[in-house]
Design a protein around this motif. Structure first.
Motif, PDB file in Angstrom:
ATOM      1  N   VAL A  86       0.877  -1.161   0.000  1.00  0.00           N
ATOM      2  CA  VAL A  86       0.000   0.000   0.000  1.00  0.00           C
ATOM      3  C   VAL A  86       0.917   1.215   0.000  1.00  0.00           C
ATOM      4  O   VAL A  86       1.613   1.479   0.990  1.00  0.00           O
ATOM      5  CB  VAL A  86      -0.934   0.024   1.228  1.00  0.00           C
ATOM      6  N   LEU A  87       0.958   1.922  -1.109  1.00  0.00           N
ATOM      7  CA  LEU A  87       1.967   2.962  -1.321  1.00  0.00           C
ATOM      8  C   LEU A  87       1.367   4.360  -1.222  1.00  0.00           C
ATOM      9  O   LEU A  87       0.343   4.655  -1.852  1.00  0.00           O
ATOM     10  CB  LEU A  87       2.625   2.768  -2.683  1.00  0.00           C
ATOM     11  N   PHE A  88       2.015   5.197  -0.433  1.00  0.00           N
ATOM     12  CA  PHE A  88       1.567   6.576  -0.201  1.00  0.00           C
ATOM     13  C   PHE A  88       2.595   7.550  -0.764  1.00  0.00           C
ATOM     14  O   PHE A  88       3.802   7.326  -0.653  1.00  0.00           O
ATOM     15  CB  PHE A  88       1.426   6.852   1.299  1.00  0.00           C
ATOM     16  N   LEU A  89       2.111   8.644  -1.330  1.00  0.00           N
ATOM     17  CA  LEU A  89       3.005   9.701  -1.773  1.00  0.00           C
ATOM     18  C   LEU A  89       3.139  10.799  -0.733  1.00  0.00           C
ATOM     19  O   LEU A  89       4.040  11.630  -0.817  1.00  0.00           O
ATOM     20  CB  LEU A  89       2.529  10.306  -3.092  1.00  0.00           C
ATOM     21  N   SER A  90       2.259  10.818   0.222  1.00  0.00           N
ATOM     22  CA  SER A  90       2.353  11.796   1.305  1.00  0.00           C
ATOM     23  C   SER A  90       3.438  11.350   2.280  1.00  0.00           C
ATOM     24  O   SER A  90       3.417  10.213   2.754  1.00  0.00           O
ATOM     25  CB  SER A  90       1.014  11.900   2.038  1.00  0.00           C
ATOM     26  N   PRO A  91       4.402  12.230   2.594  1.00  0.00           N
ATOM     27  CA  PRO A  91       5.530  11.833   3.444  1.00  0.00           C
ATOM     28  C   PRO A  91       5.237  11.936   4.936  1.00  0.00           C
ATOM     29  O   PRO A  91       6.118  12.244   5.731  1.00  0.00           O
ATOM     30  CB  PRO A  91       6.615  12.827   3.020  1.00  0.00           C
ATOM     31  N   ASN A  92       4.001  11.668   5.332  1.00  0.00           N
ATOM     32  CA  ASN A  92       3.634  11.829   6.734  1.00  0.00           C
ATOM     33  C   ASN A  92       3.723  10.531   7.514  1.00  0.00           C
ATOM     34  O   ASN A  92       3.935   9.451   6.961  1.00  0.00           O
ATOM     35  CB  ASN A  92       2.237  12.449   6.846  1.00  0.00           C
ATOM     36  N   PHE A  93       3.527  10.627   8.790  1.00  0.00           N
ATOM     37  CA  PHE A  93       3.682   9.508   9.711  1.00  0.00           C
ATOM     38  C   PHE A  93       2.407   8.658   9.749  1.00  0.00           C
ATOM     39  O   PHE A  93       1.344   9.053   9.274  1.00  0.00           O
ATOM     40  CB  PHE A  93       3.995  10.032  11.113  1.00  0.00           C
ATOM     41  N   VAL A  94       2.505   7.485  10.354  1.00  0.00           N
ATOM     42  CA  VAL A  94       1.350   6.608  10.501  1.00  0.00           C
ATOM     43  C   VAL A  94       0.494   7.089  11.659  1.00  0.00           C
ATOM     44  O   VAL A  94       0.995   7.441  12.727  1.00  0.00           O
ATOM     45  CB  VAL A  94       1.794   5.154  10.766  1.00  0.00           C
ATOM     46  N   ASP A  95      -0.807   7.126  11.421  1.00  0.00           N
ATOM     47  CA  ASP A  95      -1.746   7.459  12.482  1.00  0.00           C
ATOM     48  C   ASP A  95      -2.044   6.178  13.259  1.00  0.00           C
ATOM     49  O   ASP A  95      -2.811   5.331  12.805  1.00  0.00           O
ATOM     50  CB  ASP A  95      -3.034   8.038  11.890  1.00  0.00           C
ATOM     51  N   HIS A  96      -1.425   6.028  14.441  1.00  0.00           N
ATOM     52  CA  HIS A  96      -1.575   4.794  15.210  1.00  0.00           C
ATOM     53  C   HIS A  96      -2.952   4.668  15.848  1.00  0.00           C
ATOM     54  O   HIS A  96      -3.267   3.640  16.458  1.00  0.00           O
ATOM     55  CB  HIS A  96      -0.481   4.704  16.276  1.00  0.00           C
ATOM     56  N   LYS A  97      -3.766   5.699  15.687  1.00  0.00           N
ATOM     57  CA  LYS A  97      -5.133   5.613  16.186  1.00  0.00           C
ATOM     58  C   LYS A  97      -6.083   5.074  15.108  1.00  0.00           C
ATOM     59  O   LYS A  97      -7.266   4.892  15.362  1.00  0.00           O
ATOM     60  CB  LYS A  97      -5.612   7.001  16.648  1.00  0.00           C
ATOM     61  N   SER A  98      -5.548   4.817  13.929  1.00  0.00           N
ATOM     62  CA  SER A  98      -6.374   4.321  12.825  1.00  0.00           C
ATOM     63  C   SER A  98      -6.630   2.832  13.006  1.00  0.00           C
ATOM     64  O   SER A  98      -5.722   2.004  12.901  1.00  0.00           O
ATOM     65  CB  SER A  98      -5.682   4.571  11.486  1.00  0.00           C
ATOM     66  N   HIS A  99      -7.882   2.481  13.269  1.00  0.00           N
ATOM     67  CA  HIS A  99      -8.233   1.071  13.458  1.00  0.00           C
ATOM     68  C   HIS A  99      -8.084   0.287  12.159  1.00  0.00           C
ATOM     69  O   HIS A  99      -7.780  -0.911  12.184  1.00  0.00           O
ATOM     70  CB  HIS A  99      -9.675   0.967  13.975  1.00  0.00           C
ATOM     71  N   VAL A 100      -8.282   0.963  11.033  1.00  0.00           N
ATOM     72  CA  VAL A 100      -8.141   0.283   9.746  1.00  0.00           C
ATOM     73  C   VAL A 100      -6.677  -0.117   9.517  1.00  0.00           C
ATOM     74  O   VAL A 100      -6.387  -1.256   9.134  1.00  0.00           O
ATOM     75  CB  VAL A 100      -8.646   1.178   8.594  1.00  0.00           C
ATOM     76  N   ILE A 101      -5.769   0.809   9.770  1.00  0.00           N
ATOM     77  CA  ILE A 101      -4.336   0.518   9.616  1.00  0.00           C
ATOM     78  C   ILE A 101      -3.924  -0.619  10.550  1.00  0.00           C
ATOM     79  O   ILE A 101      -3.233  -1.565  10.145  1.00  0.00           O
ATOM     80  CB  ILE A 101      -3.481   1.771   9.918  1.00  0.00           C
ATOM     81  N   ASP A 102      -4.350  -0.561  11.796  1.00  0.00           N
ATOM     82  CA  ASP A 102      -4.005  -1.606  12.767  1.00  0.00           C
ATOM     83  C   ASP A 102      -4.558  -2.963  12.340  1.00  0.00           C
ATOM     84  O   ASP A 102      -3.887  -3.995  12.473  1.00  0.00           O
ATOM     85  CB  ASP A 102      -4.545  -1.238  14.155  1.00  0.00           C
ATOM     86  N   THR A 103      -5.779  -2.972  11.843  1.00  0.00           N
ATOM     87  CA  THR A 103      -6.396  -4.234  11.420  1.00  0.00           C
ATOM     88  C   THR A 103      -5.653  -4.843  10.242  1.00  0.00           C
ATOM     89  O   THR A 103      -5.377  -6.049  10.222  1.00  0.00           O
ATOM     90  CB  THR A 103      -7.877  -3.997  11.044  1.00  0.00           C
ATOM     91  N   LEU A 104      -5.307  -4.024   9.273  1.00  0.00           N
ATOM     92  CA  LEU A 104      -4.581  -4.527   8.104  1.00  0.00           C
ATOM     93  C   LEU A 104      -3.171  -4.982   8.473  1.00  0.00           C
ATOM     94  O   LEU A 104      -2.621  -5.894   7.849  1.00  0.00           O
ATOM     95  CB  LEU A 104      -4.527  -3.452   7.022  1.00  0.00           C
ATOM     96  N   SER A 105      -2.589  -4.359   9.471  1.00  0.00           N
ATOM     97  CA  SER A 105      -1.230  -4.713   9.902  1.00  0.00           C
ATOM     98  C   SER A 105      -1.163  -6.121  10.485  1.00  0.00           C
ATOM     99  O   SER A 105      -0.072  -6.692  10.621  1.00  0.00           O
ATOM    100  CB  SER A 105      -0.722  -3.698  10.932  1.00  0.00           C
ATOM    101  N   SER A 106      -2.312  -6.686  10.817  1.00  0.00           N
ATOM    102  CA  SER A 106      -2.326  -8.052  11.354  1.00  0.00           C
ATOM    103  C   SER A 106      -2.036  -9.077  10.262  1.00  0.00           C
ATOM    104  O   SER A 106      -1.717 -10.227  10.552  1.00  0.00           O
ATOM    105  CB  SER A 106      -3.678  -8.353  12.019  1.00  0.00           C
ATOM    106  N   TYR A 107      -2.155  -8.654   9.003  1.00  0.00           N
ATOM    107  CA  TYR A 107      -1.793  -9.539   7.887  1.00  0.00           C
ATOM    108  C   TYR A 107      -0.294  -9.397   7.626  1.00  0.00           C
ATOM    109  O   TYR A 107       0.203  -8.304   7.351  1.00  0.00           O
ATOM    110  CB  TYR A 107      -2.575  -9.156   6.628  1.00  0.00           C
ATOM    111  N   LYS A 108       0.413 -10.501   7.669  1.00  0.00           N
ATOM    112  CA  LYS A 108       1.862 -10.473   7.518  1.00  0.00           C
ATOM    113  C   LYS A 108       2.311 -10.063   6.118  1.00  0.00           C
ATOM    114  O   LYS A 108       3.456  -9.642   5.928  1.00  0.00           O
ATOM    115  CB  LYS A 108       2.452 -11.842   7.870  1.00  0.00           C
ATOM    116  N   ASN A 109       1.418 -10.181   5.149  1.00  0.00           N
ATOM    117  CA  ASN A 109       1.805  -9.852   3.769  1.00  0.00           C
ATOM    118  C   ASN A 109       1.446  -8.422   3.368  1.00  0.00           C
ATOM    119  O   ASN A 109       1.670  -8.019   2.229  1.00  0.00           O
ATOM    120  CB  ASN A 109       1.190 -10.843   2.780  1.00  0.00           C
ATOM    121  N   VAL A 110       0.896  -7.645   4.311  1.00  0.00           N
ATOM    122  CA  VAL A 110       0.545  -6.253   4.012  1.00  0.00           C
ATOM    123  C   VAL A 110       1.669  -5.319   4.445  1.00  0.00           C
ATOM    124  O   VAL A 110       2.136  -5.374   5.587  1.00  0.00           O
ATOM    125  CB  VAL A 110      -0.777  -5.845   4.694  1.00  0.00           C
TER     126      VAL A 110
END
Length: 354
Positions: A111-135
């Motif tokens: 999942v590629l971003f062009l915005s050079p910003n940090f990860v929002d650790h409050k994002s439940h979607v990001i956390d959920t997807l991070s549980s997949y080892k291939n993401v």
């Protein structure tokens, strides 16, 4: 009588003066508004992609490196600059990504971003997807990413600033550039997969009678895949049109295949005629056309739609049209039923609406 005429002349003159003052005031206000809101009338809309030309910082996502990419990788791009408070994804974007990760566990999902910003650790979607080892979430710097490629000059010239739809046209550019660099599969963030890609390679799908879709693209690293990749990136660089939304996406892959298949008729683009490249029919990824996008949200025709998509590999929900249409959790709306099955973890984050 004379006084009456004099009064009437004065009255008319006064009205004309008032009208002139009103016209001057209206012109002044209009000019102030125009200058103050110039971005609205700026066809380039370059303010929407300024983050693409910013440098990363210490808290940015890790930058994509070539050595981590494999030939069967699957790519998604988030090209907006709406990440000032941290990298985020909405539920529907997360659903597309989870469906790909869930059904293709042996493929790396980038999942590629062009915005050079940090990860929002409050994002439940990001956390959920991070549980997949291939993401994998990665940052790419547009300028360095295009170095030594056919699109280098296009990027450095900032021609993309002339686009009426710079976010979409940057996404078009990146899908062709990435498959030129690495091979693999590109997917739009509003495509939900329902079947694995398995050993599929060198394929696209029909979007309509007159266009090949650019929402799903697979170019292998073999001779044929590289031929297609070369045609697409050079077409984009040489024939770019900032005032035509589809010319640089579906238009690019359609023109490339017209050359490969030696026909302008999409219905004649068979695997034999296209040198081994597969052009899947419309039902494979676009069983519901953009004109009928609401079918995915209509409970009344749910059974009919679910039957129609039964043999599809994936569905495209036409986000440009459907993004503001609600899916109620627990309803029989087709999109909701599909999401519940193929992106179960992300869908479970939706309490009332998806």
């Amino acid at each position: 009588m004379i006084f009456k005429r004099m009064f009437w002349v004065c009255f008319r003159k006064k009205n004309i003066q008032v009208l002139l003052i009103l016209v001057i005031l209206l012109v002044t206000v209009y000019n102030i508004y125009l200058l103050g809101n110039s971005q609205i009338f700026d066809k380039s809309q370059k303010h929407l992609i300024m983050c693409h030309f910013q440098d990363k910082h210490e808290e940015s996502l890790p930058e994509l490196i070539s050595s981590e990419v494999t030939e069967n990788s699957i790519y998604f791009f988030e090209t907006s600059c709406n990440h000032e408070k941290g990298i985020q994804l909405n539920l529907r974007q997360g659903c597309a990504i989870e469906s790909a990760a869930f059904l293709n566990p042996d493929s790396k999902i980038f999942v590629l971003f062009l915005s050079p910003n940090f990860v929002d650790h409050k994002s439940h979607v990001i956390d959920t997807l991070s549980s997949y080892k291939n993401v994998n979430f990665r940052y790419i710097n547009l300028r360095s990413y295009a170095n030594n490629t056919p699109l280098q000059n296009f990027i450095t010239s900032k021609t993309i600033f002339t686009s009426n739809w710079p976010v979409s046209h940057t996404s078009d550019l990146l899908r062709f550039l990435t498959l030129w660099k690495f091979g693999g599969t590109y997917l739009d963030l509003d495509v939900v997969l329902m079947k694995s890609f398995n050993s599929m390679s060198n394929f696209v799908a029909v979007e309509s009678e007159t266009a090949i879709a650019s929402l799903v693209l697979n170019f292998s690293t073999d001779k044929l895949g590289k031929l297609i990749a070369n045609l697409t990136v050079n077409d984009y660089a040489n024939n770019y049109r900032g005032n035509d939304w589809g010319y640089n996406g579906p238009g690019v892959i359609t023109r490339a295949l017209q050359k490969i298949c030696n026909t302008e008729n999409i219905s004649e683009m068979t695997k034999d005629k296209c040198q081994g490249f597969t052009v899947y029919d419309q039902d494979t990824f676009c069983p519901v056309s953009w004109k009928d996008w609401y079918s995915y949200f209509n409970s009344n025709t749910s059974a009919e739609v679910m039957k129609k998509i039964n043999n599809s590999i994936g569905i495209h929900v036409w986000n440009n049209h459907s993004k503001n249409t609600v899916v109620k959790v627990g309803s029989t709306q087709p999109y909701g039923l599909i999401a519940q099955k193929y992106c179960p973890n992300v869908f479970s984050l939706a309490k009332i609406e998806f």
